[in-house]
Enzyme design. Structure first.
Site, short mmCIF file in Angstrom:
data_model
loop_
_atom_site.label_atom_id
_atom_site.label_comp_id
_atom_site.label_asym_id
_atom_site.label_seq_id
_atom_site.Cartn_x
_atom_site.Cartn_y
_atom_site.Cartn_z
N ASP A 165 -6.27 1.76 -0.82
CA ASP A 165 -6.44 0.64 -1.72
C ASP A 165 -7.90 0.44 -2.14
OD1 ASP A 165 -4.46 -0.96 -2.73
OD2 ASP A 165 -4.13 -2.03 -0.86
N LYS A 188 6.40 1.76 -4.95
CA LYS A 188 5.36 2.67 -4.45
C LYS A 188 6.02 3.84 -3.70
CE LYS A 188 1.90 -0.98 -4.30
NZ LYS A 188 1.12 -1.97 -3.54
N GLN A 196 0.14 -4.08 2.48
CA GLN A 196 0.53 -4.88 1.31
C GLN A 196 0.10 -6.33 1.51
OE1 GLN A 196 1.81 -3.58 -1.47
NE2 GLN A 196 2.03 -5.53 -2.52
N1 GUN Z 1 -0.54 -7.06 -3.46
C1 GUN Z 1 -0.54 -7.15 -4.82
N2 GUN Z 1 -1.23 -6.11 -5.35
C2 GUN Z 1 -1.69 -5.38 -4.31
C3 GUN Z 1 -2.46 -4.18 -4.23
O1 GUN Z 1 -2.90 -3.58 -5.22
N3 GUN Z 1 -2.69 -3.74 -2.96
C4 GUN Z 1 -2.26 -4.39 -1.86
N4 GUN Z 1 -2.55 -3.88 -0.67
N5 GUN Z 1 -1.53 -5.50 -1.90
C5 GUN Z 1 -1.26 -5.98 -3.12
#
Ligand code: GUN
Length: 306
Positions: free
Chosen positions: A119, A52, A96
């Site tokens: 998100d 990311k 996350q």
């Molecule tokens: N963990 C696995 N996929 C995601 C996601 O799309 N967003 C977040 N915040 N955590 C994750």
């Protein structure tokens, strides 16, 4: 031969469309900023977050990662989120998941300012999704929708089956498909005769986190199959079972010590589907592209551009 739905190609297209919007924001004085909270040391999360941040760097988005230890408390994470909410240089916040087990994830996610929710996971934004109002959408389902649209796969009037009911993938995916006028079924571990329900799907989304569980008997011939799974195989026996003695896959496993497989059986899907997303190279890159898209859109809103 089925069509392979190439997530890398679609990701690159999305990112190149975002670039002028990032540049336009920077030209006004400040480019977008994304903050990521990565608590503890979950190896998969570390890889996701690294990718990311790399995407931010590629686009010219400012990024910052907070890395509290595995022993972090709910109050400490809440405090970090509150400080990020108040920062003028941060447009998007991503916490996350999964958080360390002692942390109250729901409280943390509720604490993110809805206008900085990269998100699309805050209840306000989930409410907007339910009501089909504009707002940030969960990145993985939004990326899948983008993929289906860019490949011209018809959704309206078709049967869609989503396997998995998580807040971050299954539920928002079902709502996005519903808003595109699909007839949607959500399945989960208690669904009786899961293969029969899946076989009704013109569009099948597998998001339950079980390696290669969706085998040929789950797939209607010619269906579009979207694989959200990312499962690491650490056992050679598993590789032999799933990849049926494929010499290339066994050699890859012997070289790396592990192998990635989705929730869909990789050989069966290639035999039965009309179109499908590979693992890796399917859904994963789209999640990151849509995180960038959400961050840019949040920055534009906060800058009063739209
Ligand atoms: N963990 C696995 N996929 C995601 C996601 O799309 N967003 C977040 N915040 N955590 C994750």
């Amino acid at each position: 031969m089925p069509q392979i739905l190439d997530g890398i190609r679609v990701r690159d297209a999305i990112l190149s469309e975002l670039k002028p919007r990032v540049d336009a924001l920077a030209a006004r004085g400040r480019g977008p900023g994304l903050a990521v909270v990565l608590a503890g040391n979950n190896p998969a999360s570390e890889i996701y977050v690294r990718n990311k941040i790399k995407a931010c760097q590629g686009l010219g988005i400012y990024s910052e990662t907070l890395t509290p230890p595995d022993s972090v408390t709910t109050e400490e994470v809440l405090d970090s989120v509150a400080r990020l909410n108040a920062r003028a240089d941060i447009d998007g916040i991503l916490v996350q998941l999964p958080l360390p087990k002692q942390v109250d994830s729901k409280r943390v996610l509720m604490a993110i300012a809805p206008e900085k929710d990269a998100d699309g996971i805050h209840p306000c934004n989930v409410g907007k999704l339910v009501a089909a109002l504009p707002g940030p959408r969960a990145c993985t389902p939004a990326g899948i929708l983008e993929l289906l649209k860019r490949y011209g796969i018809a959704i309206a009037g078709r049967r869609a089956v989503v396997v998995g009911r998580s807040d971050i993938v299954g539920k928002p995916m079902a709502l996005l498909l519903l808003h595109e006028h699909a007839t949607v079924t959500i399945c989960h571990s208690k669904t009786p005769d899961l293969p029969a329900v899946c076989r009704e799907a013109d569009i099948l989304v597998a998001a339950m986190g079980r390696a290669a569980m969706v085998t040929g008997d789950y797939i209607k011939p010619g269906a579009t199959v979207i694989d959200v799974g990312m499962n690491r195989l650490d056992s050679r026996d598993e590789v032999v079972r799933i990849f049926r003695d494929s010499p290339e896959k066994l050699a890859a496993f012997d070289r790396k010590g592990s192998l990635l497989v989705g929730d869909v059986h990789p050989l069966d899907v290639a035999e039965k589907a009309g179109a499908y997303t590979p693992v890796p190279g399917g859904v994963g890159p789209l999640t990151i592209a849509m995180l960038m898209a959400n961050t840019v859109a949040l920055a534009e809103r906060l800058a009063g551009i739209c």
